[in-house]
Design an enzyme around this catalytic site. Sequence first.
Site, PDB file in Angstrom:
ATOM      1  N   ASN A  92       0.905  -1.417  -0.225  1.00 33.49           N
ATOM      2  CA  ASN A  92      -0.128   0.077  -0.553  1.00 33.49           C
ATOM      3  C   ASN A  92       0.950   1.486  -0.326  1.00 33.49           C
ATOM      4  O   ASN A  92       2.251   1.284   0.747  1.00 33.49           O
ATOM      5  CB  ASN A  92      -0.935  -0.271   1.452  1.00 33.49           C
ATOM      6  CG  ASN A  92      -1.925  -1.287   1.134  1.00 33.49           C
ATOM      7  OD1 ASN A  92      -2.735  -1.682   0.467  1.00 33.49           O
ATOM      8  ND2 ASN A  92      -2.218  -1.891   2.248  1.00 33.49           N
ATOM      9  N   GLY A  98      -4.178   3.049   1.655  1.00 33.11           N
ATOM     10  CA  GLY A  98      -4.551   2.173   2.883  1.00 33.11           C
ATOM     11  C   GLY A  98      -3.646   2.144   3.002  1.00 33.11           C
ATOM     12  O   GLY A  98      -3.780   1.727   4.821  1.00 33.11           O
ATOM     13  N   GLN A  99      -2.416   3.324   3.396  1.00 30.86           N
ATOM     14  CA  GLN A  99      -0.619   3.251   3.582  1.00 30.86           C
ATOM     15  C   GLN A  99      -1.388   3.768   4.629  1.00 30.86           C
ATOM     16  O   GLN A  99      -1.746   5.009   5.005  1.00 30.86           O
ATOM     17  CB  GLN A  99       0.657   3.739   2.842  1.00 30.86           C
ATOM     18  CG  GLN A  99       1.932   2.963   3.881  1.00 30.86           C
ATOM     19  CD  GLN A  99       3.067   3.528   3.310  1.00 30.86           C
ATOM     20  OE1 GLN A  99       2.704   4.833   1.609  1.00 30.86           O
ATOM     21  NE2 GLN A  99       3.556   3.571   3.832  1.00 30.86           N
ATOM     22  N   HIS A 105       6.267  -1.373   4.196  1.00 29.92           N
ATOM     23  CA  HIS A 105       6.318  -2.640   4.040  1.00 29.92           C
ATOM     24  C   HIS A 105       5.559  -3.567   3.119  1.00 29.92           C
ATOM     25  O   HIS A 105       4.786  -3.021   2.882  1.00 29.92           O
ATOM     26  CB  HIS A 105       5.582  -3.067   5.413  1.00 29.92           C
ATOM     27  CG  HIS A 105       4.441  -1.511   5.729  1.00 29.92           C
ATOM     28  ND1 HIS A 105       4.803  -0.669   5.789  1.00 29.92           N
ATOM     29  CD2 HIS A 105       3.147  -1.855   5.126  1.00 29.92           C
ATOM     30  CE1 HIS A 105       3.039  -0.019   5.557  1.00 29.92           C
ATOM     31  NE2 HIS A 105       2.482  -1.273   5.533  1.00 29.92           N
TER      32      HIS A 105
HETATM   33  P1  5GP Z   1       0.076   0.149   5.928  1.00 22.62           P
HETATM   34  O1  5GP Z   1      -1.832   0.163   6.301  1.00 22.62           O
HETATM   35  O2  5GP Z   1       0.122   1.041   6.372  1.00 22.62           O
HETATM   36  O3  5GP Z   1       0.053  -0.295   4.580  1.00 22.62           O
HETATM   37  O4  5GP Z   1       0.068  -1.644   6.348  1.00 22.62           O
HETATM   38  C1  5GP Z   1       0.695  -1.172   8.416  1.00 22.62           C
HETATM   39  C2  5GP Z   1      -0.255  -2.511   8.629  1.00 22.62           C
HETATM   40  O5  5GP Z   1       0.502  -3.159   9.738  1.00 22.62           O
HETATM   41  C3  5GP Z   1      -1.567  -2.513   8.645  1.00 22.62           C
HETATM   42  O6  5GP Z   1      -1.953  -3.842   8.460  1.00 22.62           O
HETATM   43  C4  5GP Z   1      -2.014  -3.074  10.568  1.00 22.62           C
HETATM   44  O7  5GP Z   1      -2.695  -3.781  10.798  1.00 22.62           O
HETATM   45  C5  5GP Z   1      -0.327  -3.312  10.928  1.00 22.62           C
HETATM   46  N1  5GP Z   1       0.244  -2.872  12.706  1.00 22.62           N
HETATM   47  C6  5GP Z   1      -0.334  -1.871  13.341  1.00 22.62           C
HETATM   48  N2  5GP Z   1       0.058  -1.700  14.141  1.00 22.62           N
HETATM   49  C7  5GP Z   1       0.689  -2.877  14.479  1.00 22.62           C
HETATM   50  C8  5GP Z   1       1.633  -3.393  15.988  1.00 22.62           C
HETATM   51  O8  5GP Z   1       2.514  -2.251  16.415  1.00 22.62           O
HETATM   52  N3  5GP Z   1       1.871  -4.454  15.652  1.00 22.62           N
HETATM   53  C9  5GP Z   1       2.260  -5.124  13.818  1.00 22.62           C
HETATM   54  N4  5GP Z   1       2.280  -6.294  13.936  1.00 22.62           N
HETATM   55  N5  5GP Z   1       1.448  -4.828  13.411  1.00 22.62           N
HETATM   56  C10 5GP Z   1       1.190  -3.769  13.349  1.00 22.62           C
END
Ligand code: 5GP
Length: 119
Positions: A92, A98-99, A105
Amino acid sequence: MAGEPQADCLFCKIVAKEVPATVVSESETTLAFRDINPQAPTHVLVIPKAHYADAAALAAAEPQIAGDVLREAGEVAVGEGLGETGYRIVFNTGSGAGQTVFHAHAHVLGGRGLNWPPG
Ligand code: 5GP
Ligand code: ZN
């Protein structure tokens, strides 16, 4: 400096072990850990240990490490038993997509049917 840890970054804190995570695998340049809010039976995040805001910034600055993230993602998928059934690697990029964490990552998702196109 580019790639340096950021004090306010959650994933830099996970790399520094200041925030706990369920680590799946680790290399010199990457860390793989389970997503805290899994969207599929397998949902693992693979990150570069160095801080870049998103995958494109990582690839522009450190193409070798971007390759390491992709290789690690594939190895995690195989390790999770997804080598035959298939899996999805998602980056993302930008809040509109949705980031929510602005440290690059890869999401490795699998273990259920995955619709195409994604929502
Ligand atoms: P994004 O929405 O930026 O693509 O993905 C971020 C991801 O990080 C989300 O799927 C969310 O569930 C995960 N995430 C957020 N906070 C934490 C955390 O403290 N630990 C872990 N293991 N994952 C997290
Ligand atoms: Zn970071």
